[in-house]
Design an enzyme around this catalytic site. Structure first.
Site, short mmCIF file in Angstrom:
data_model
loop_
_atom_site.label_atom_id
_atom_site.label_comp_id
_atom_site.label_asym_id
_atom_site.label_seq_id
_atom_site.Cartn_x
_atom_site.Cartn_y
_atom_site.Cartn_z
N HIS A 128 -7.47 6.94 0.14
CA HIS A 128 -6.15 6.32 0.01
C HIS A 128 -6.01 5.05 0.86
CE1 HIS A 128 -1.91 6.22 -0.90
NE2 HIS A 128 -1.54 6.42 0.35
N ALA A 180 3.73 -0.07 -1.71
CA ALA A 180 3.54 -0.42 -3.12
C ALA A 180 4.75 0.01 -3.94
CB ALA A 180 2.27 0.24 -3.65
N HIS A 231 0.86 -1.20 0.00
CA HIS A 231 0.00 0.00 0.00
C HIS A 231 0.89 1.24 0.00
CE1 HIS A 231 -2.21 3.21 2.44
NE2 HIS A 231 -2.85 3.14 1.29
N SER A 232 0.63 2.18 -0.92
CA SER A 232 1.28 3.49 -0.90
C SER A 232 2.80 3.34 -0.96
CB SER A 232 0.81 4.26 0.35
OG SER A 232 1.09 5.63 0.26
N MET A 233 3.54 3.78 0.06
CA MET A 233 5.00 3.60 0.04
C MET A 233 5.38 2.12 -0.09
SD MET A 233 7.88 4.63 2.89
CE MET A 233 7.58 3.22 3.96
#
Length: 283
Positions: A259, A104, A100-102
């Protein structure tokens, strides 16, 4: 909810905490949370994923994991190295990545750098790091070096009650639901004189001294050779960059939510789980 096991991994260079989910003979998956979050990012999603053996890390400097030694930093490739050491510890020659996010972004960096090690890439609202034109590299590095020096004078905020800390997280740089903030706070807060503060390493708030150019960042995407599925949050970060999404060779599904759609509520987690269960089930 299915049971979760708390584990600690003594890697050669750092000790990491993690949550283990799923059957022991399931497909090996290393799950990586976003910036300033922790393993509880996957508390709602992981139990809904079928046939996977998931180790959700507290990444270095986050949650209950160790902080890097003085003088070391938190570059994306350092996290990628941590993940490889976790795979060694687990005895996994090949493994999937769920980020997820960073997390990812780290997944894309690792799957592009060592494509032969990664079987699947499942991404939630994150792909490549923020990029920069090469002409301001020196100036950016100067600002980052100065910020490192200035950090020594700064103190973390202390919240008088748990509730205040949870409210601060709800209104953070990326807003999350109360339930998501409570889950992240469970692993993210520690008692200090006068109340509570975040366990995260203060150095995580520093700007990266070196940003990749767009071409460098995309070279990781282009080298990924395994199946890749990207969940885009309709009200998240990636939806604002349609031109980037169009350039990605990944399967893509847009789902309603912000997000942290996989953590904010049960319905969001169920939608993400449905998407990834279909993705991982394809032989």
């Amino acid at each position: 909810m299915s049971s979760v096991e708390e584990v600690r991994l003594s890697l050669p260079h750092i000790e990491l905490a993690a949550h283990l989910f799923g059957p022991e003979d399931g497909l090996p998956v290393i799950a990586l949370h976003g910036w300033l979050d922790n393993a509880n990012s996957f508390a709602r999603l992981a139990p809904k994923l079928e046939g996977l053996r998931i180790i959700a890390l507290d990444m270095a400097g986050h949650g209950h994991s160790g902080h890097r030694p003085l003088g070391a930093g938190y570059a994306l490739w350092d996290y990628a190295h941590d993940v490889l050491q976790v795979a060694e510890q687990m005895g996994w020659k090949r493994f999937a990545l769920l980020g997820h996010s960073m997390g990812a972004i780290v997944s894309v960096v690792l799957a592009g750098a060592l494509p032969e090690r990664v079987t699947h890439v499942a991404l939630i609202d994150g792909v490549i790091p923020p990029t920069a034109a090469h002409d301001n590299t020196a100036e950016r590095m100067g600002m980052a070096l100065q910020a490192q020096l200035d950090l020594q004078e700064k103190r973390k905020p202390v919240y008088s009650t748990l509730d205040r800390a949870i409210e601060a997280r709800m209104k953070g740089l990326v807003a999350v639901s109360r339930e998501a903030a409570e889950l992240l706070a469970q692993r993210g807060l520690m008692p200090v004189p006068g109340g509570y503060t975040w366990r995260t390493d203060s150095r995580l708030t520093l700007a990266s001294p070196l940003r990749l150019t767009d071409e460098q960042a995309m070279s990781f995407v282009q080298r990924i050779s395994c199946p890749a599925q990207l969940v885009v949050a309709a009200d998240g970060m990636l939806a604002k960059h349609p031109e980037l999404l169009e350039r990605l060779p990944f399967s893509r599904e847009q789902l309603p939510g912000g997000h942290h759609l996989h953590l904010n509520d049960e319905s969001g987690a169920a939608l993400v789980a449905d998407c990834f269960n279909r993705f991982f089930a394809v032989p």
